[in-house]
Structures are given as C-alpha cells and as structure tokens.
Scaffold this motif. Structure first.
Motif, PDB file in Angstrom:
ATOM      1  N   THR A   1      16.279   5.465  -1.497  1.00 35.95           N
ATOM      2  CA  THR A   1      17.604   5.874  -0.989  1.00 35.95           C
ATOM      3  C   THR A   1      18.482   6.292  -2.274  1.00 35.95           C
ATOM      4  O   THR A   1      19.163   7.231  -2.063  1.00 35.95           O
TER       5      THR A   1
ATOM      6  N   PHE B   1      11.991   7.834   8.590  1.00 36.17           N
ATOM      7  CA  PHE B   1      12.758   6.741   8.559  1.00 36.17           C
ATOM      8  C   PHE B   1      14.211   6.874   8.420  1.00 36.17           C
ATOM      9  O   PHE B   1      14.574   8.272   7.834  1.00 36.17           O
TER      10      PHE B   1
ATOM     11  N   ALA C   1      16.483   6.599   6.563  1.00 36.43           N
ATOM     12  CA  ALA C   1      17.010   6.857   5.250  1.00 36.43           C
ATOM     13  C   ALA C   1      17.266   8.376   4.872  1.00 36.43           C
ATOM     14  O   ALA C   1      17.817   8.901   3.958  1.00 36.43           O
TER      15      ALA C   1
ATOM     16  N   ALA D   1       7.829   8.622  -0.001  1.00 34.46           N
ATOM     17  CA  ALA D   1       8.036   7.378   0.210  1.00 34.46           C
ATOM     18  C   ALA D   1       6.715   6.988   0.630  1.00 34.46           C
ATOM     19  O   ALA D   1       6.149   5.593   0.395  1.00 34.46           O
ATOM     20  N   HIS D   2       5.700   7.558   1.476  1.00 34.24           N
ATOM     21  CA  HIS D   2       4.588   7.023   1.971  1.00 34.24           C
ATOM     22  C   HIS D   2       3.475   7.588   1.119  1.00 34.24           C
ATOM     23  O   HIS D   2       2.238   7.352   1.458  1.00 34.24           O
TER      24      HIS D   2
ATOM     25  N   TYR E   1       9.718  -0.072  -2.306  1.00 34.96           N
ATOM     26  CA  TYR E   1       9.916  -1.041  -1.313  1.00 34.96           C
ATOM     27  C   TYR E   1       8.927  -2.077  -0.947  1.00 34.96           C
ATOM     28  O   TYR E   1       7.628  -1.624  -1.148  1.00 34.96           O
TER      29      TYR E   1
ATOM     30  N   LYS F   1       5.563  -0.847   0.794  1.00 31.97           N
ATOM     31  CA  LYS F   1       5.071   0.546   0.095  1.00 31.97           C
ATOM     32  C   LYS F   1       3.636   0.169  -0.378  1.00 31.97           C
ATOM     33  O   LYS F   1       3.357  -0.900  -0.951  1.00 31.97           O
TER      34      LYS F   1
ATOM     35  N   GLY G   1      12.622  -0.696  -5.243  1.00 30.63           N
ATOM     36  CA  GLY G   1      12.453   0.287  -6.289  1.00 30.63           C
ATOM     37  C   GLY G   1      12.154   1.743  -5.750  1.00 30.63           C
ATOM     38  O   GLY G   1      11.797   1.799  -4.479  1.00 30.63           O
TER      39      GLY G   1
HETATM   40  C1  LIG Z   1      10.918   3.298   3.141  1.00 33.23           C
HETATM   41  C2  LIG Z   1      11.382   4.736   3.431  1.00 33.23           C
HETATM   42  C3  LIG Z   1      12.595   5.172   2.842  1.00 33.23           C
HETATM   43  C4  LIG Z   1      13.488   4.389   2.090  1.00 33.23           C
HETATM   44  O1  LIG Z   1      13.085   3.810   1.058  1.00 33.23           O
HETATM   45  P1  LIG Z   1      13.889   2.767   0.190  1.00 33.23           P
HETATM   46  O2  LIG Z   1      13.229   2.631  -1.060  1.00 33.23           O
HETATM   47  O3  LIG Z   1      13.855   1.497   1.255  1.00 33.23           O
HETATM   48  O4  LIG Z   1      15.159   3.040   0.263  1.00 33.23           O
HETATM   49  C5  LIG Z   1      12.688   6.544   2.883  1.00 33.23           C
HETATM   50  N1  LIG Z   1      12.001   7.393   3.598  1.00 33.23           N
HETATM   51  C6  LIG Z   1      10.822   7.002   4.356  1.00 33.23           C
HETATM   52  C7  LIG Z   1       9.779   7.901   4.766  1.00 33.23           C
HETATM   53  C8  LIG Z   1      10.434   5.660   3.908  1.00 33.23           C
HETATM   54  O5  LIG Z   1       9.294   5.159   4.725  1.00 33.23           O
END
Ligand SMILES: *Cc1c(COP(=O)(O)O)cnc(C)c1O
Length: 383
Positions: A56, A81, A83, A157-158, A181, A184, A191
C-alpha cells in the motif's frame, strides 16, 4: 485435524539474521535493506528495487512520484484486494473499475480501452492469484489506441516469482509493486517492494518513500557529523526497517523451490476437484504461475454454507475477494453493474490452504472436506 490457511516457513537462519540487526545501533533502513534491494533487482532482472513497509505505501509512493492526484483517473480491476483501489483514492485520484476475463479472472485489456478518457493517467493490472496479466500486450494496446502516455503500475502482490513468456513483473511497465505481508509468498510480516527500469522514476520514489526528504536517516548519521536535509517534494513514510528486511534474503533465495511445491499442491487440488462442479480459474500455458492463492467458485448461493462446513471440518479458508465496487465504501462511488464477471466471481469464491509446507495428510483433509461439503450441498442444511 486442523489445517491452517497459511503457515510461514521461516527458519533459525532467518532469526539469526534478525538478531544480527538487533546488535547494530539503528534498526531502521540501512545496509541489510540495500543488500536485499540488490538481490531483488537481480532476481527479477531489473535495474532498480526499493523496499517498502507495505504494498500500500509502496504504491502510494509510486503514484506520488508519477504525479497522479486530484483530477486524474486510474483504471483498476474490480476483482482485486481493496488496497488496489484505495491507493488511488488516497492520493486524491479516482479509481475506475474495469472487469476481468471470465476464464482467467485477469484484467481485460479491451475493457481497459473502453474506459479510457481524457482524465485517465494510469492503469493498475493485478496478477491475480499469482498468474501474470499480459503487461506487454496492454502496453501495446494502449499505444495503438493513441494513449502511450497512460502509465502502467503492476500490482504484483500475488506474483513475485511468476512470469509470462519470460517477462517478469516490472519488465514492461513503469513500475511493479510487491507485498511481503504475513500471508504472501515472500513475507516479513509487513513489507513490500517497488521495482522499475527507470532511473529517473527510482530517484523520485527514493524521495516519495521518505517524506519527500533528500537523505535517509542512516545516511544522515553515517558520516558521524550531522548533515542538513531538505524536503523537495511531498512524500509518505514507506521505507522498510532492516529488522524486517533481514527476514527476506533466505526466502528470496528459496522462492523458486517453494513455488514448485505450491504448484504441486495446486495441481493436486485441481485434479481432485475436476468434475465436482466447482469453477477454477484457467491457467495460461506460457505462464509460470506463482500460485499465491487457490480459489474455487461454489454454485450460486452456497458460499456461506460451504464456508461453514469447511470451518466445521477444521479447514482455514478466506475469500479473495468480494468485488471492490460491491463493498460499502465503493458502492456509491462506482456505477452499478459495470463489472458483472467480477461481481459474480466475488459472490461465490473461496480460497483454500495452499502453501509449500502443506503436508500430504493436510492436502487429503482439505480435499475430503471440500468434496464432502459439495456432495452435501444438494441436501437441505439443518436449521
Ligand atoms: C495483499 C495485497 C495488497 C496489499 O498489500 P499490503 O502489503 O498489505 O499493503 C495489494 N494488492 C493485492 C492484490 C494484495 O493481495
């Protein structure tokens, strides 16, 4: 048997790296983080990597560095997500939701093109569940539509370890943002990281990552004399402390081995669930899939019953995700019914435990729980 949704695989060696940081005077960003940044850039085959304290905050630092703000639109998929959309709203811009492909659940390029306006400044494709969006194709399509100015920021993130036709996150975009996170594939609790091939953008993110200041705390003290700093732009606080960065080198070194184990679990599930009437995302052939999550989609109206039965069987599950425009916050801020595939998938999806150390007995338990629950869906539930 209880099967947790996730279990990290950190070792004594990781704990010792953290202990070594505790023996230094400053716990914040410093030499450990810089080494990890070099390791990440080398792993991904890119020139610049910057650690952040979350996806984020990393994404906010990128959007600030790109000058995205009030009056701008940023296109994001509705199936992601929250975010992904939140960072756009947090910098004062407007998230515009595009729909995903019914088979892969990945952002559709044609739907992105349909939603372009004069206000569009950027697109954030999401490598959902660990499978990469065709970023090079998106870039080409934007250029062909006369909009090479639209920035691409990947939500990776994934997908730290995945690729598409040999292209990794960050190769074809302005920047890619990762999350480390707690759940993950690579984690330090909280982080993240940003990668980019642009030296100029990396330089601007160095500032937006740390209040907009001209020097990092450790650098300010490193000469033994106080050095003045200036604030050159508006930034956020997104740097990662070395005490957390120390958890990353071991995981990055073993991420390909761990990915292979995730792939084995995912393939076992897929084979076991075929013919049960569960929908699962299609896997593209030319993809190295990071298998961050293993989602299934249960027949309409049965998700909560299924969630209850899996909980009763001791299986840890989550929902990734309800579509973002269907959440209370975005419902009144986004047009209704504009992203039907995302809305429908989000109303029925469930994520099952899928991590490298999942034992065969645990996998068997999950498979039996899901299969049993599906067979009982036909039977009315006791009140
Ligand atoms: C986990 C996630 C985020 C956010 O990650 P943070 O490190 O918790 O801020 C953003 N986008 C996706 C697709 C996520 O799965």
């Amino acid at each position: 048997m209880q099967v947790p949704f996730y279990r990290h695989a950190l070792s004594r060696a990781d704990a010792e790296r953290v202990a070594a940081v505790l023996d230094t005077p400053m716990l914040t960003s410093g030499p450990v983080g810089r080494e990890v940044e070099t390791q990440i850039a080398a792993y991904l085959g890119t020139s610049h990597a910057l650690l952040t304290n979350s996806w984020t905050n990393g994404a906010i630092a990128v959007l600030l560095a790109l000058g995205v703000g009030p009056g701008d639109d940023v296109i994001v998929p509705a199936m992601t997500f929250v975010a992904t959309a939140n960072v756009v709203a947090l910098v004062g811009a407007r998230p515009i939701f595009a729909d995903v492909d019914a088979d892969t659940l990945l952002l559709r390029t044609d739907d992105v093109l349909r939603r372009l306006t004069d206000r569009t400044r950027a697109v954030i494709p999401v490598h959902l569940y660990g499978q990469m969006v065709d970023v090079a194709g998106l870039r080409t399509a934007l250029a062909a539509a006369g909009r090479p100015d639209v920035r691409i920021v990947e939500d990776a993130a994934h997908c730290f370890e995945g690729s598409l036709d040999g292209h990794r996150p960050g190769h074809d975009s302005d920047a890619a943002v990762f999350s480390f996170y707690a759940t993950k594939n690579v984690t330090c609790g909280e982080g993240g990281a940003v990668v980019t091939r642009s030296a100029d953008l990396a330089d601007r993110i160095l500032h937006t990552r740390l209040h907009g200041m001209s020097a990092m705390a450790v650098d300010r003290f490193s000469t033994g004399r106080y050095r003045h700093w200036d604030m050159v732009t508006l930034g956020t606080k997104a740097n990662l402390a070395d005490v957390l960065a120390a958890l990353l080198p071991g995981q990055i070194a073993s991420v390909d081995r761990q990915r292979a184990r995730r792939a084995t679990v995912a393939q076992r599930y897929r084979d076991a669930f075929s013919g049960l009437g569960l929908r699962m995302p299609a896997w593209r052939r030319s993809v190295v899939h990071a298998h961050h999550l293993f989602p299934v989609h249960v027949p309409t109206g049965h998700r909560d019953g299924m969630l209850r039965r899996l909980a009763d069987a001791g299986v840890g599950v989550t929902v990734n995700y309800r579509s973002v425009p269907s959440t209370t916050f975005y419902r009144d801020r986004a047009p209704h019914g504009a992203t039907p595939v995302s809305d429908e998938w989000g109303a029925g999806t469930i994520s099952l435990p899928c991590f490298p150390d999942l034992t065969v007995a645990e996998q068997d338990h999950v498979i039996a729980a899901v299969t049993g629950a599906i067979h009982r869906l036909q039977v009315p539930e006791p009140v």
